[in-house]
Design an enzyme around this catalytic site. Structure first.
Site, short mmCIF file in Angstrom:
data_model
loop_
_atom_site.label_atom_id
_atom_site.label_comp_id
_atom_site.label_asym_id
_atom_site.label_seq_id
_atom_site.Cartn_x
_atom_site.Cartn_y
_atom_site.Cartn_z
N LYS A 127 0.83 -1.22 0.00
CA LYS A 127 0.00 0.00 0.00
C LYS A 127 0.86 1.26 0.00
O LYS A 127 0.76 2.12 0.88
CB LYS A 127 -0.97 0.04 1.18
O1 S5P Z 1 -9.71 -2.74 1.66
C1 S5P Z 1 -8.88 -3.56 2.05
C2 S5P Z 1 -7.68 -3.77 1.37
C3 S5P Z 1 -6.81 -4.77 1.80
S1 S5P Z 1 -5.44 -5.12 0.83
N1 S5P Z 1 -9.15 -4.34 3.13
C4 S5P Z 1 -8.29 -5.31 3.59
O2 S5P Z 1 -8.63 -5.99 4.56
N2 S5P Z 1 -7.09 -5.52 2.94
C5 S5P Z 1 -6.13 -6.56 3.40
O3 S5P Z 1 -6.76 -7.83 3.26
C6 S5P Z 1 -5.70 -6.45 4.86
O4 S5P Z 1 -4.50 -5.69 4.99
C7 S5P Z 1 -5.49 -7.91 5.25
O5 S5P Z 1 -4.18 -8.33 4.89
C8 S5P Z 1 -6.48 -8.66 4.38
C9 S5P Z 1 -7.78 -9.03 5.07
O6 S5P Z 1 -7.54 -9.94 6.10
P1 S5P Z 1 -8.73 -10.64 6.91
O7 S5P Z 1 -8.01 -11.42 7.97
O8 S5P Z 1 -9.61 -9.58 7.47
O9 S5P Z 1 -9.44 -11.56 5.92
#
Ligand code: S5P
Length: 264
Positions: free
Chosen positions: A98
């Site tokens: 990011k």
């Molecule tokens: O809008 C976003 C963009 C990203 S890249 N929302 C997110 O959650 N992410 C990433 O996706 C976040 O940094 C994490 O690595 C992943 C979601 O993880 P989870 O454990 O919530 O599924």
């Protein structure tokens, strides 16, 4: 340009043919051959856990997404091992850095420092907030290596400051850099251009969100209802009692949503 429905119905095989960028082509091809549009957000903090996930779940993924700066015991050896796992199990590495600064700064952050992201990550991402310079700075380093960039066009978090106008301008910006930008991090399909890949985080089956603003939808919602291509799943897989079984379940749900969308 074909109608939105026609584009929705294009298969990954067809989109591989229509893509000019070699990495986008490769990603579409490997999704089709592995029957996987699942990306794992491997947000673990130990190198051994990260490599174990890459090697156990890797065969079921199209992309392994990392936050390399949360690894407590980082050494450059880890990125060499990740690259080996990516080649062995046929997935791409995506460092979720990011980037968000001016071109000259992101260029150095991408190629240098401890992590040397451009050397091992096939994909990285950037907030387009600073304007075209951020893409041009990253492109200087990444394009000669055959890497690709994803632009953050939308976020999954509650109260995000990104609005529809910002998202639309992000799509316009992506279209100006077809030799480096291969798609978006987003919550829905944003363009009919078949070469651009839509990757959606905030995907989980067991929960609606966390206590820090994350919001979850199902793979079916992200891919079939919202028209995205790839589901990014983190805690739903690696915090599950059986990550491998969970990955298989998310892969199947995501692939079925794609098949339904493409009317296969
Ligand atoms: O809008 C976003 C963009 C990203 S890249 N929302 C997110 O959650 N992410 C990433 O996706 C976040 O940094 C994490 O690595 C992943 C979601 O993880 P989870 O454990 O919530 O599924």
């Amino acid at each position: 340009m074909p109608s939105s429905t026609a584009v929705q119905n294009l298969t990954f095989e067809k989109r591989a043919q229509l893509s000019q960028h070699p990495l986008a082509k490769k990603l579409f091809q490997l999704m089709a051959s592995k029957k996987s549009n699942l990306a794992l957000a491997a947000d673990v903090t130990k190198a051994s856990e990260l490599l174990d996930l890459a090697n156990s779940v890797g065969p079921y993924l199209c992309v392994l997404k990392t936050h390399i700066d949360i690894i407590d015991d980082f050494t450059p050896e880890i990125t060499r091992e990740l690259r080996k796992a990516a080649e062995k199990h046929n997935f791409l590495l995506f460092e979720d850095r990011k980037f968000a600064d001016i071109g000259n700064t992101v260029l150095q952050q991408y190629q240098g420092g401890i992590y040397k992201i451009s050397e091992w990550a096939h994909l990285t991402n950037a907030h387009p907030l600073p304007g075209p310079g951020i893409i041009e700075g990253l492109q200087k380093v990444g394009k000669p290596k055959g890497n690709g960039l994803l632009l953050l066009a939308q976020l999954s978090s509650q109260g995000t400051l990104i609005d529809a106008g910002y998202t639309r301008k992000t799509v316009d910006l992506a279209l100006r850099y077809p030799e480096f930008v291969i798609g978006f991090i987003c919550q829905e399909k944003l363009t009919d251009n078949p070469a651009l890949i839509h990757m959606t985080p905030g995907v989980q089956l067991a929960s609606k969100g966390d206590d820090l603003g994350q919001q979850y939808n199902t793979p079916h919602h992200a891919i079939f209802e919202k028209g995205s291509d790839i589901a990014i799943v983190g805690r739903g897989i690696f915090q599950h009692a059986n990550p491998l079984e969970s990955a298989k379940e998310y892969r199947q749900a995501s692939w079925e949503a794609y098949q339904k969308k493409a009317k296969l």
